[in-house]
Design a protein around this motif. Structure first.
Motif, mmCIF file in Angstrom:
data_model
loop_
_atom_site.group_PDB
_atom_site.id
_atom_site.type_symbol
_atom_site.label_atom_id
_atom_site.label_comp_id
_atom_site.label_asym_id
_atom_site.label_seq_id
_atom_site.Cartn_x
_atom_site.Cartn_y
_atom_site.Cartn_z
ATOM 1 N N SER A 82 -21.953 -22.157 -16.513
ATOM 2 C CA SER A 82 -22.940 -21.174 -16.895
ATOM 3 C C SER A 82 -22.484 -20.638 -18.243
ATOM 4 O O SER A 82 -21.538 -19.866 -18.329
ATOM 5 C CB SER A 82 -22.957 -20.084 -15.829
ATOM 6 N N ALA A 103 -23.913 -16.007 -10.862
ATOM 7 C CA ALA A 103 -23.535 -17.426 -10.767
ATOM 8 C C ALA A 103 -22.249 -17.632 -9.966
ATOM 9 O O ALA A 103 -21.767 -18.752 -9.849
ATOM 10 C CB ALA A 103 -23.388 -18.025 -12.164
ATOM 11 N N MET A 151 -25.933 -29.841 -8.807
ATOM 12 C CA MET A 151 -26.197 -28.888 -9.888
ATOM 13 C C MET A 151 -25.275 -29.165 -11.073
ATOM 14 O O MET A 151 -24.069 -29.338 -10.910
ATOM 15 C CB MET A 151 -25.976 -27.462 -9.372
ATOM 16 N N ILE A 208 -26.232 -23.710 -14.712
ATOM 17 C CA ILE A 208 -27.178 -22.599 -14.613
ATOM 18 C C ILE A 208 -27.244 -22.002 -16.009
ATOM 19 O O ILE A 208 -26.208 -21.821 -16.651
ATOM 20 C CB ILE A 208 -26.672 -21.499 -13.661
ATOM 21 N N GLY A 265 -31.721 -17.344 -13.353
ATOM 22 C CA GLY A 265 -30.753 -18.425 -13.484
ATOM 23 C C GLY A 265 -31.473 -19.753 -13.338
ATOM 24 O O GLY A 265 -31.776 -20.188 -12.231
ATOM 25 N N VAL A 275 -31.822 -23.491 -12.989
ATOM 26 C CA VAL A 275 -30.915 -24.512 -12.469
ATOM 27 C C VAL A 275 -31.342 -25.906 -12.943
ATOM 28 O O VAL A 275 -32.493 -26.297 -12.760
ATOM 29 C CB VAL A 275 -30.899 -24.496 -10.925
ATOM 30 N N THR A 333 -30.097 -30.070 -12.751
ATOM 31 C CA THR A 333 -29.231 -30.977 -12.000
ATOM 32 C C THR A 333 -28.878 -32.195 -12.863
ATOM 33 O O THR A 333 -29.273 -32.268 -14.029
ATOM 34 C CB THR A 333 -29.891 -31.372 -10.672
ATOM 35 N N TYR A 362 -31.792 -19.915 -9.545
ATOM 36 C CA TYR A 362 -30.591 -19.849 -8.714
ATOM 37 C C TYR A 362 -30.692 -18.715 -7.703
ATOM 38 O O TYR A 362 -30.945 -17.571 -8.073
ATOM 39 C CB TYR A 362 -29.343 -19.678 -9.603
ATOM 40 N N LYS A 363 -30.553 -19.044 -6.466
ATOM 41 C CA LYS A 363 -30.580 -18.111 -5.343
ATOM 42 C C LYS A 363 -31.926 -17.384 -5.177
ATOM 43 O O LYS A 363 -31.994 -16.359 -4.500
ATOM 44 C CB LYS A 363 -29.451 -17.073 -5.471
#
Ligand code: WTA
Length: 656
Positions: free
Chosen positions: A167, A185, A264, A267, A279, A281, A283, A484-485
């Motif tokens: 990150s 993160a 991943m 981020i 965030g 993401v 891959t 993210y999340k």
């Protein structure tokens, strides 16, 4: 959200086809060739992408399924394929390019360094082993808060090598902004430097990291510090370690970890119109392919090119087009630490002359600043090595485009105006320079495989030359996978403004655009409350929260106003708590407060104190009206939903 309008767009009829010399040597040589690629990709996107993935990248293991789109908007590309981005950027070039410069780095004070592919490979292996020795395992978060030094790229590649998602946080962000990102993160190790050079001064970074970690809200265990600027920094024992000490004993043997295509990779935080930064993401496999092939075709990479993208690694452009895209292609990528400054307004042109840069990619805001600094700076340097120019970050005004073309490009270099976003991973709408004739101010046509369109909120294409929303109708390998999340936020922000019809999901970019009779895209800027300052996205909400966290402020609303150099500047409308009185000192203090909360890029250009803010009956601040006020233009559009019209009248008279 307001329907984008097209009133402000000038009719631009100039057309600049590529020269025959350029097209002849280019990778994609004609409009017909582009059209064939585009049609083929449109007819069978999965075949198009899988053939490229096979031809262009090294895979440890082939995938089973090209695209899994059974659970939209959550895409999986090259399912069960095994790949490593650092392998594709380094190891596979060693046989043929071991002694070719991979990174040519230029520090602001004039020091420089070249790392060949063999050397970069060694450095990355060493640092990957360092990370492992600090306990970093596959899947662990690593924060990177660095100046533009080779170690920033080395750290990114080392993370990719062992499967630790990185990150990167832009070095201009404050300790608070850094802390939020490190917390979100779940970063275990932070890589930073004592400082970096910017405009003849040291930007301290390590003290910001110390501040970010002081509260104990992060889970950071170790901090690795690169010695760049050499001033004293305090080192916390057991936590802080010098990069050069750790590297001394590190082995150069570190095989690249075969990663799942959907593991991943990183981020990267970006601003939206509401809430905290998201965030984004990305891959591994899809991103690698997309960064790779866009770099190759759009920048028309040839073996001897010296390629320079001026972006900082803290932004997506630095990820895709300073580090991963060029290195995946075995190109020479230039990294520059500095910025044009009073003591050397021509420093960019020095770098081009010194390193014989042939492909140059920068931002419209920089171009506008160069115009202001004067033609004598580029004119007194030898820029004849340049053969291709690019821009990114915001719409470029035709005047700046024409200046770029003649003064920097000597009227011989095509310009690629590239539209894309942190979320898209790579360039989406752009000329292919040997194939597509350019029009100043237009990003021209979609990259093959990208089904871009301009639509209304029902997802219908709008007629030629009418304004609408920029959208993409089919998934592509470089697309972000989630927030993210916060998968819900991903769905809501990008896939629900235009409701899916019959299972067809449409990606909503948040930009207004129109298409002209030739099918060229003209991007008009954001349709939401995101402000674009010097090519950087800032959410109104972030700046407003920063202002409201000051004890004198009751309420704040920020909007963008047009700015000659930065594109937009921030104007903050502020109401005060109780006994606080408006004053110039308070305005100054509030600006400083925003800088310390977010960073210098978010400093409001203007603070306007008000008794009240214009709101709808349901209590929503009407930023649209404030935007007109800030720009000093007549208030346009509907004001019937205003709760209290006198608020507006008052603001208007106070402002004039
Ligand atoms: C804007 C930067 C017009 C747009 C790569 C987009 C552009 C946002 C262009 C993404 C362009 C970027 N013409 N507008 N060529 N390039 N934009 O995420 O508003 O920092 O949505 O990614 O910048 O900014 P971001």
């Amino acid at each position: 959200m307001s329907q984008p309008t097209i009133e402000s767009i000038l009719q631009e009829d100039r057309l600049f086809p590529p020269t025959a010399e350029f097209s002849q040597l280019a990778r994609i040589k004609s409009l017909e060739e582009y059209q064939t690629l585009y049609d083929r990709a449109k007819a069978d996107p999965l075949k198009f992408w899988s053939e490229l993935a096979e031809q262009e990248l090294h895979w440890f293991q082939h995938w089973d399924t090209v695209l899994d789109w059974n659970n939209p908007p959550f895409a999986k590309w090259f399912v069960n394929g095994k790949i490593n981005l650092s392998y594709n950027c380094l190891d596979r070039h060693l046989e043929t390019r071991a002694n070719k410069p991979a990174i040519v780095w230029e520090g602001e004070p004039g020091d420089s360094k070249t790392l060949t592919y063999a050397e970069l490979h060694q450095e990355v292996c060493k640092f990957a082993n360092v990370l492992k020795s600090l306990g970093v395992k596959k899947g662990d978060g690593v924060g990177i808060y660095m100046p533009m030094v080779p170690e920033a790229a080395i750290a990114m590649l080392a993370c990719a090598r062992i499967g630790a998602p990185h990150s990167v946080v832009f070095g201009g962000f404050s300790a608070e902004a850094l802390r939020d990102r490190l917390v979100n993160a779940e970063v275990k190790v932070v890589v930073t430097a004592d400082g970096g050079w910017r405009k003849d001064a040291i930007v301290p970074l390590k003290p910001q990291v110390d501040k970010a970690l002081a509260e104990g809200t992060t889970v950071v265990e170790k901090v690795v510090v690169v010695k760049r600027t050499g001033q004293d920094v305090s080192m916390v024992s057991d936590r802080d370690l010098w990069w050069h000490d750790l590297e001394k004993d590190a082995s150069t043997d570190c095989p690249a970890e075969p990663m799942d295509s959907e593991d991943m990779l990183f981020i990267l935080y970006t601003s939206g119109s509401t809430g905290k930064p998201k965030g984004v993401v990305h891959t591994t496999g899809g991103y690698n392919l997309y960064a790779h092939i866009t770099t190759q075709w759009i920048f028309d990479l040839q073996e001897n090119d010296v390629y320079w993208c001026t972006a900082d690694v803290g932004w997506i452009t630095g990820h895709s087009y300073v580090v991963y895209g060029p290195l995946s292609n075995g190109a020479t990528t230039v990294m520059y630490e500095g910025a044009p400054r009073a003591s050397n307004p021509g420093c960019f042109w020095d770098v081009i002359e010194k390193h014989k840069v042939s492909v140059f990619y920068t931002a419209p805001t920089a171009i506008r600043a160069f115009i202001k600094m004067g033609d004598e700076h580029p004119n007194s340097r030898d820029l004849s090595s340049l053969r291709l120019l690019g821009t990114v970050g915001e719409p470029i005004n035709p005047e700046a485009w024409m200046w770029y073309k003649s003064v920097i490009g000597g009227d011989r270099c095509p310009i690629v105006d590239t539209w894309w976003q942190t979320e898209t991973g790579g360039i989406m709408i752009t000329p292919l320079p040997g194939a597509i004739a350019t029009k100043p101010g237009s990003a021209t046509l979609p990259f093959p495989g990208i089904l871009a369109d301009v639509v209304d909120l029902d997802g219908n294409s709008v007629p030629t030359n009418e304004g609408g929303y920029l959208a993409v109708r089919h998934p592509w390998p470089g697309m972000m996978r989630t927030v993210y999340k916060d998968p819900d936020r991903f769905r809501k922000t990008y896939w629900e403004h235009i409701p899916p019809k019959d299972g067809n999901y449409i990606y909503f970019a948040g930009d207004g655009a129109r298409r002209d009779a030739d099918g060229y895209f003209w991007v008009m800027g954001r349709v939401d409350d995101v402000i674009n300052v010097a090519g950087h996205r800032l959410g109104t909400m972030e700046v407003e929260s920063a202002l409201v966290s000051h004890p004198a402020v009751a309420e704040a609303a920020v909007v963008g106003k047009p700015d000659e150099i930065k594109g937009q500047d921030i104007v903050a409308f502020v109401t005060l708590e109780g006994t606080h009185q408006p004053s110039e000192d308070l305005a100054k203090e509030l600006k400083k407060h925003v800088v310390s909360e977010i960073g210098a890029i978010a400093r409001p250009g203007e603070i306007r104190f008000a008794d009240a803010l214009p709101k709808t009956r349901s209590g929503k601040i009407m930023r649209r009206l404030l935007r007109d006020l800030a720009a000093g233009v007549e208030i346009s559009g509907d004001t019937s939903t205003l709760e209290d019209r006198s608020v507006l009248e008052k603001l208007r008279t106070e402002g004039s």
